[in-house]
Design a protein around this motif. Structure first.
Motif, PDB file in Angstrom:
ATOM      1  N   SER A   1       0.847  -1.184   0.000  1.00 45.65           N
ATOM      2  CA  SER A   1       0.000   0.000   0.000  1.00 45.65           C
ATOM      3  C   SER A   1       0.891   1.246   0.000  1.00 45.65           C
ATOM      4  O   SER A   1       2.085   1.165   0.328  1.00 45.65           O
ATOM      5  N   LEU A   2       0.318   2.386  -0.366  1.00 48.00           N
ATOM      6  CA  LEU A   2       1.112   3.612  -0.450  1.00 48.00           C
ATOM      7  C   LEU A   2       1.748   3.956   0.889  1.00 48.00           C
ATOM      8  O   LEU A   2       2.934   4.300   0.944  1.00 48.00           O
ATOM      9  N   ASP A   3       1.012   3.843   1.995  1.00 45.14           N
ATOM     10  CA  ASP A   3       1.589   4.193   3.291  1.00 45.14           C
ATOM     11  C   ASP A   3       2.729   3.257   3.673  1.00 45.14           C
ATOM     12  O   ASP A   3       3.767   3.692   4.164  1.00 45.14           O
ATOM     13  N   LYS A   4       2.585   1.966   3.393  1.00 44.87           N
ATOM     14  CA  LYS A   4       3.661   1.010   3.705  1.00 44.87           C
ATOM     15  C   LYS A   4       4.861   1.215   2.767  1.00 44.87           C
ATOM     16  O   LYS A   4       6.014   1.092   3.195  1.00 44.87           O
ATOM     17  N   ALA A   5       4.601   1.541   1.504  1.00 46.09           N
ATOM     18  CA  ALA A   5       5.678   1.788   0.552  1.00 46.09           C
ATOM     19  C   ALA A   5       6.464   3.041   0.923  1.00 46.09           C
ATOM     20  O   ALA A   5       7.701   3.052   0.848  1.00 46.09           O
TER      21      ALA A   5
ATOM     22  N   GLY B   1      28.316   9.510  -2.643  1.00 43.69           N
ATOM     23  CA  GLY B   1      27.125   8.678  -2.771  1.00 43.69           C
ATOM     24  C   GLY B   1      26.833   7.895  -1.513  1.00 43.69           C
ATOM     25  O   GLY B   1      27.698   7.689  -0.669  1.00 43.69           O
ATOM     26  N   VAL B   2      25.589   7.486  -1.401  1.00 47.35           N
ATOM     27  CA  VAL B   2      25.157   6.703  -0.256  1.00 47.35           C
ATOM     28  C   VAL B   2      25.412   5.222  -0.534  1.00 47.35           C
ATOM     29  O   VAL B   2      25.287   4.755  -1.666  1.00 47.35           O
ATOM     30  N   ASP B   3      25.794   4.503   0.502  1.00 52.87           N
ATOM     31  CA  ASP B   3      26.156   3.086   0.377  1.00 52.87           C
ATOM     32  C   ASP B   3      24.898   2.216   0.499  1.00 52.87           C
ATOM     33  O   ASP B   3      24.724   1.470   1.453  1.00 52.87           O
ATOM     34  N   PHE B   4      24.021   2.322  -0.492  1.00 53.00           N
ATOM     35  CA  PHE B   4      22.744   1.611  -0.437  1.00 53.00           C
ATOM     36  C   PHE B   4      22.902   0.100  -0.613  1.00 53.00           C
ATOM     37  O   PHE B   4      22.059  -0.672  -0.163  1.00 53.00           O
ATOM     38  N   GLU B   5      23.976  -0.322  -1.242  1.00 58.42           N
ATOM     39  CA  GLU B   5      24.166  -1.755  -1.498  1.00 58.42           C
ATOM     40  C   GLU B   5      24.239  -2.563  -0.194  1.00 58.42           C
ATOM     41  O   GLU B   5      23.728  -3.677  -0.133  1.00 58.42           O
ATOM     42  N   ARG B   6      24.863  -1.994   0.825  1.00 56.62           N
ATOM     43  CA  ARG B   6      24.994  -2.712   2.095  1.00 56.62           C
ATOM     44  C   ARG B   6      23.652  -2.860   2.810  1.00 56.62           C
ATOM     45  O   ARG B   6      23.505  -3.691   3.695  1.00 56.62           O
ATOM     46  N   ALA B   7      22.669  -2.051   2.430  1.00 56.79           N
ATOM     47  CA  ALA B   7      21.348  -2.111   3.065  1.00 56.79           C
ATOM     48  C   ALA B   7      20.360  -2.975   2.277  1.00 56.79           C
ATOM     49  O   ALA B   7      19.213  -3.113   2.686  1.00 56.79           O
ATOM     50  N   ILE B   8      20.786  -3.559   1.167  1.00 49.08           N
ATOM     51  CA  ILE B   8      19.873  -4.375   0.357  1.00 49.08           C
ATOM     52  C   ILE B   8      19.290  -5.561   1.143  1.00 49.08           C
ATOM     53  O   ILE B   8      18.094  -5.827   1.014  1.00 49.08           O
ATOM     54  N   PRO B   9      20.065  -6.265   1.977  1.00 48.16           N
ATOM     55  CA  PRO B   9      19.435  -7.343   2.763  1.00 48.16           C
ATOM     56  C   PRO B   9      18.283  -6.830   3.639  1.00 48.16           C
ATOM     57  O   PRO B   9      17.255  -7.500   3.765  1.00 48.16           O
ATOM     58  N   TYR B  10      18.440  -5.660   4.219  1.00 46.66           N
ATOM     59  CA  TYR B  10      17.369  -5.044   5.006  1.00 46.66           C
ATOM     60  C   TYR B  10      16.146  -4.795   4.125  1.00 46.66           C
ATOM     61  O   TYR B  10      15.021  -5.116   4.508  1.00 46.66           O
ATOM     62  N   LEU B  11      16.367  -4.249   2.943  1.00 46.62           N
ATOM     63  CA  LEU B  11      15.279  -3.953   2.017  1.00 46.62           C
ATOM     64  C   LEU B  11      14.539  -5.232   1.615  1.00 46.62           C
ATOM     65  O   LEU B  11      13.308  -5.277   1.638  1.00 46.62           O
TER      66      LEU B  11
ATOM     67  N   LEU C   1      10.644  -5.996   2.253  1.00 45.73           N
ATOM     68  CA  LEU C   1       9.748  -6.178   1.113  1.00 45.73           C
ATOM     69  C   LEU C   1       8.941  -7.453   1.238  1.00 45.73           C
ATOM     70  O   LEU C   1       7.814  -7.536   0.769  1.00 45.73           O
ATOM     71  N   ASN C   2       9.538  -8.459   1.861  1.00 39.97           N
ATOM     72  CA  ASN C   2       8.873  -9.754   1.982  1.00 39.97           C
ATOM     73  C   ASN C   2       8.102  -9.939   3.288  1.00 39.97           C
ATOM     74  O   ASN C   2       7.522 -10.991   3.501  1.00 39.97           O
ATOM     75  N   ASP C   3       8.096  -8.928   4.148  1.00 38.07           N
ATOM     76  CA  ASP C   3       7.313  -9.000   5.393  1.00 38.07           C
ATOM     77  C   ASP C   3       5.846  -8.873   5.115  1.00 38.07           C
ATOM     78  O   ASP C   3       5.396  -8.240   4.217  1.00 38.07           O
TER      79      ASP C   3
END
Length: 78
Positions: free
Chosen positions: A33-37, A62-72, A76-78
């Motif tokens: 949903s938009l609020d969760k996204a 730049g921001v080190d977004f790659e290290r946060a991919i496991p968190y993402l 996403l799957n919750d």
């Protein structure tokens, strides 16, 4: 109307808007949903900034977004 706030992180990095926008679009595409996204996009962006700040060898451009991919992926799957 929806709002979601996090504590301000005392740093600035290029690319955080791109990280936010792509996370928001990806979460919406996955059926969130938009609020969760929006919450996920904010949390992932902040997590990426925090990981960048905590990495003493981080790049200034730049921001080190790659290290946060496991968190993402987990959120996403919750």
């Amino acid at each position: 109307y929806y709002s979601y706030f996090r504590n301000r992180v005392p740093a600035s990095f290029h690319g955080t808007g791109d990280v936010f926008a792509s996370t928001l679009c990806g979460a919406l595409t996955k059926g969130k949903s938009l609020d969760k996204a929006l919450k996920l996009a904010v949390d992932y962006t902040v997590k990426s900034i925090e990981l960048t700040i905590n990495n003493k060898e981080h790049n200034w451009y730049g921001v080190d977004f790659e290290r946060a991919i496991p968190y993402l992926l987990k959120k996403l799957n919750d």
